[in-house]
Write a protein that holds these residues in place. Structure first.
Motif: not given
Length: 175
Positions: A52-66, A88-95
């Motif tokens: 359950y914490n994986w998504y928040q952890h990964q999204a929080g590590r994204l650099p600025a602009g992503v 939430t076990l998958r997500f898409i991020a755009a740079d």
């Protein structure tokens, strides 16, 4: 994944230690089966918490602009709690911060999408987005960029007005 396995084992050992303490305090009147039950519950609880914490952890590590543009929530019968609160076990991020406008047509942008999935390495997928015609396509060497005012080819996929990629990229670039 190795560290997660090690942490899961230590969570089980810690919970088993709590059961041993309960037996010690009760002067061994608490049943012995409490130890493996606590160990199993400790390991299961740690795994549920980390998923359950994986998504928040990964999204929080994204650099600025992503920017996260889409999440995928999953339910599974072997995770009955996921029917109450989907994971939430998958997500898409755009740079968006490093998106580049086309020199021939400034309504066309090259942007990298990153596909994240639990326990897998992120994948980079370059996409070309036409802001005026609300379409996108994969970036390839054979891609023909339409001239300003020219219609896109059928290889392009039309996007909805409120598509998160279109909103994040095109509204940011016009401001």
């Amino acid at each position: 994944m190795l560290w997660e396995l090690i942490a899961t084992i230590f969570a089980g050992l810690g919970a088993a230690g709590i059961a041993l303490a309960i037996r010690f305090i009760s002067r061994k009147k608490a049943p012995r089966w409490l130890i493996p039950v606590f160990a199993g519950l400790g390991m299961l609880s740690f795994q549920v918490q980390s998923e359950y914490n994986w998504y928040q952890h990964q999204a929080g590590r994204l650099p600025a602009g992503v920017v996260v543009i889409r999440t995928v929530e999953q339910r599974a019968f072997w995770r009955p709690w996921s029917y109450i609160y989907p994971q939430t076990l998958r997500f898409i991020a755009a740079d968006i911060g490093n998106a580049a406008a086309n020199q021939r047509n400034n309504a066309v942008w090259l942007v990298d999408l990153y596909l994240f999935e639990r326990r897998l390495a992120a994948k980079r997928v370059p996409q070309v987005v036409h802001c005026q015609q609300q379409a996108r396509t994969d970036f390839t060497e054979n891609l023909q960029i339409p001239a300003p005012g020219e219609a896109v080819s059928p290889a392009w996929q039309k996007l909805d007005d409120n598509d998160p990629l279109l909103v994040a990229l095109c509204q940011r670039q016009t401001s």
